[in-house]
Design a protein around this motif. Structure first.
Motif, short mmCIF file in Angstrom:
data_model
loop_
_atom_site.label_atom_id
_atom_site.label_comp_id
_atom_site.label_asym_id
_atom_site.label_seq_id
_atom_site.Cartn_x
_atom_site.Cartn_y
_atom_site.Cartn_z
N ALA A 15 40.56 36.70 -33.46
CA ALA A 15 41.74 37.07 -34.24
C ALA A 15 42.07 35.99 -35.26
CB ALA A 15 42.93 37.29 -33.30
N LEU A 16 41.92 34.73 -34.87
CA LEU A 16 42.17 33.63 -35.80
C LEU A 16 41.22 33.69 -36.98
CD1 LEU A 16 43.47 30.88 -36.55
CD2 LEU A 16 41.67 29.81 -35.16
N TYR A 17 39.93 33.84 -36.71
CA TYR A 17 38.94 33.88 -37.80
C TYR A 17 39.23 35.04 -38.76
CZ TYR A 17 36.03 30.62 -35.06
OH TYR A 17 35.55 29.53 -34.37
N SER A 18 39.55 36.20 -38.23
CA SER A 18 39.77 37.37 -39.08
C SER A 18 41.05 37.22 -39.90
CB SER A 18 39.84 38.63 -38.22
OG SER A 18 40.05 39.77 -39.03
N TRP A 29 34.06 35.16 -47.83
CA TRP A 29 33.01 34.14 -47.80
C TRP A 29 33.19 33.19 -46.62
CZ3 TRP A 29 34.50 29.11 -47.70
CH2 TRP A 29 35.82 28.82 -48.10
N TRP A 30 34.42 33.12 -46.13
CA TRP A 30 34.75 32.13 -45.10
C TRP A 30 34.25 32.63 -43.75
CZ3 TRP A 30 37.88 31.54 -40.72
CH2 TRP A 30 38.23 30.23 -40.39
N ASN A 31 33.35 31.89 -43.14
CA ASN A 31 32.77 32.26 -41.84
C ASN A 31 33.22 31.24 -40.80
OD1 ASN A 31 31.20 32.90 -39.61
ND2 ASN A 31 29.43 33.51 -40.86
N GLY A 32 34.33 31.55 -40.13
CA GLY A 32 34.91 30.59 -39.21
C GLY A 32 34.02 30.22 -38.06
N SER A 33 33.27 31.18 -37.53
CA SER A 33 32.46 30.90 -36.35
C SER A 33 31.36 29.89 -36.66
CB SER A 33 31.85 32.19 -35.80
OG SER A 33 31.06 32.83 -36.80
N ASP A 34 30.88 29.87 -37.90
CA ASP A 34 29.86 28.89 -38.29
C ASP A 34 30.49 27.56 -38.70
OD1 ASP A 34 27.89 30.72 -37.81
OD2 ASP A 34 27.67 31.32 -39.90
N LEU A 35 31.62 27.64 -39.46
CA LEU A 35 32.23 26.42 -39.97
C LEU A 35 33.04 25.68 -38.92
CD1 LEU A 35 33.54 27.87 -43.38
CD2 LEU A 35 31.62 26.30 -43.07
#
Length: 476
Positions: A41-44, A53-59
């Protein structure tokens, strides 16, 4: 010796135990997992604001641990990490920056332990405006304590009435956005609020009567909108209030006509409204006031009759352009903390009290644009200290004595008094003040002539210079 050795051994054991316990606690926090649904939920939610472009799980694979996200705060609840604060926008150098096209995704409202939500300079595109979602806020009612939208010109539309569900809210700040419409009445249901700031928007209509129920408010700022109508009587009962700013609206009526118990108020700013009815006792009963700014209101009235000694904490007093009449009360010189006194652009008359110069902290005094008369009695040292922060221009019958003072050191925009000859009143023989020369057509020049020796006087011309006075066309 043995006892000393035992004490040393005990101290070392205690120290080691403390280090071990701290390490265990640290390792426990480091090892605490984050609920997968919370993380997703946070990433989305963030991706909706900063772009796909923002990929939270990778960054940031461990956003509450070794890869923290700037603007995101976490806390452990029931052995799991949860998001407690989310700040979007350039709060810091490496903060999350918003995209041109932004969206409030439903996942934002799944952060069930969120206490603080802030957006700063995020919704800035006027070509791609956005509104605050009107629903789903009730999902955060159990946790949310602070909402802030600051400096978002592209944030338009009305404040959602569903904000009224957020009963735990302590701070609601909607500052300098493009919000419109009327202020929702049910904001008055948020009885835990201690800060309510709706300044710098385009709100219209009346201030809701329900605001009188916000008894815990410390700061109420509704400035720079288009609010109109009279003040709700209940606002006078907000006894905890420290700062109250209604400036730059279209509010009218009498200012705190009755039932005002704002004993703790330090700032009252109602500049640029339509308040009338003069100054009244409820304002003078606000003994904690440090800043009282009432300028640009058609208040009217005579301030000589007011007991200014009750406002000993005043630092700023701005009564410019409020239609005051009468004289300036000498009692203002008793406000020893005063730094700014604005009385400009009124209908004040008489001579300014010389005691105003004795105020120890005064660094700005504006008396310009009145009907003040006579000779200014302030010292050259006072003028030198104040410079152009002393304003007395646009008082045609006011002058200052030159004496040893040069024109350069005189008060800006004030003419020097005429000098060079002592004038006597022909009836009483009393001296006339220099500032009255232009208003007295009958006078005798005391130059050693007797009053019986000037019956043939046809014309007297006074030429004022720094050295001589010339008399022309004198016939005896």
């Amino acid at each position: 010796m043995l006892m000393r050795s035992n004490r040393f051994t005990l101290a070392v054991c205690i120290l080691c135990l403390g280090i071990w316990c701290c390490g265990q606690a640290y390792n426990t926090e480091e090892a605490a997992p984050m609920e997968k649904a919370e993380q997703a939920a946070l990433y989305s939610a963030i991706q909706g604001f900063v772009g796909n472009w923002w990929n939270g799980s990778d960054l940031y694979p461990d956003p509450c641990g070794w890869t923290p996200i700037q603007g995101v705060s976490c806390d452990i609840v029931g052995g799991l990490w949860y998001i407690t604060a989310l700040s979007i926008g350039p709060f810091y150098e490496n903060s999350l920056a918003c995209a041109t096209n932004v969206e409030f995704r439903p996942q934002l409202f799944q952060l069930k332990h969120l206490k603080s939500l802030s957006f700063f300079n995020c919704f800035v595109s006027l070509r791609h405006p956005i509104t605050i979602p009107g629903d789903k806020w009730e999902k955060l009612a159990g946790s949310l304590q602070s909402i802030e939208f600051r400096s978002n010109p592209g944030l338009i539309g009305q404040v959602p009435t569903s904000f009224g569900y957020l009963k735990k809210l302590q701070s609601l700040v909607l500052l300098e956005n493009g919000l419109t419409g009327q202020v929702p009445t049910n904001i008055g249901n948020l009885t835990n609020l201690n800060r309510l700031v709706l300044a710098g928007n385009r709100f219209t209509g009346r201030i809701p009567d329900s605001f009188g129920r916000l008894k815990k408010l410390l700061i109420l700022d509704l400035s720079r909108n288009s609010l109109s109508g009279h003040l709700p009587l209940g606002l006078g009962g907000l006894a905890s209030l420290l700062k109250f700013d209604l400036s730059n609206n279209q509010l009218k009526g009498k200012l705190f006509a009755r039932n005002a118990y704002l004993k703790n108020l330090t700032l009252l700013d109602v500049r640029n409204n339509k308040f009338s009815g003069g100054l009244n006792q409820p304002i003078l009963d606000m003994h904690s006031l440090e800043e009282l700014m009432l300028s640009c209101n058609p208040l009217g009235g005579d301030i000589m009759r007011l007991d200014w000694q009750s406002l000993q904490s005043l630092v700023v007093l701005d009564l410019s352009n409020v239609g005051l009449k009468g004289e300036i009360p000498e009692s203002l010189s008793g406000l020893k903390r005063l730094r700014y006194l604005g009385l400009g652009n009124n209908n004040l008359a008489g001579n300014p009290p010389a005691k105003l110069a004795s105020l120890p902290n005064l660094n700005a005094l504006y008396l310009n644009g009145n009907n003040l008369t006579g000779v200014l009695k302030f010292s050259e040292i006072f003028y030198g200290k104040m410079g152009k922060r002393f304003g007395a221009w646009n008082n045609p019958e006011l002058c200052y004595p030159i004496g040893s003072m040069t024109t350069r050191n005189g008060p800006y925009g004030v003419k020097p008094c005429q000098r060079g000859v002592t004038l006597l009143d022909p009836n009483s023989g009393a001296k006339l003040g220099d500032g009255n020369l232009n208003n007295n057509s009958h006078f005798v020049a005391s130059l050693g002539f007797s009053s019986n020796g000037i019956d043939g006087l046809r014309q007297l011309i006074w030429v004022d210079t720094s050295i001589t006075v010339l008399l022309l066309n004198l016939f005896l």
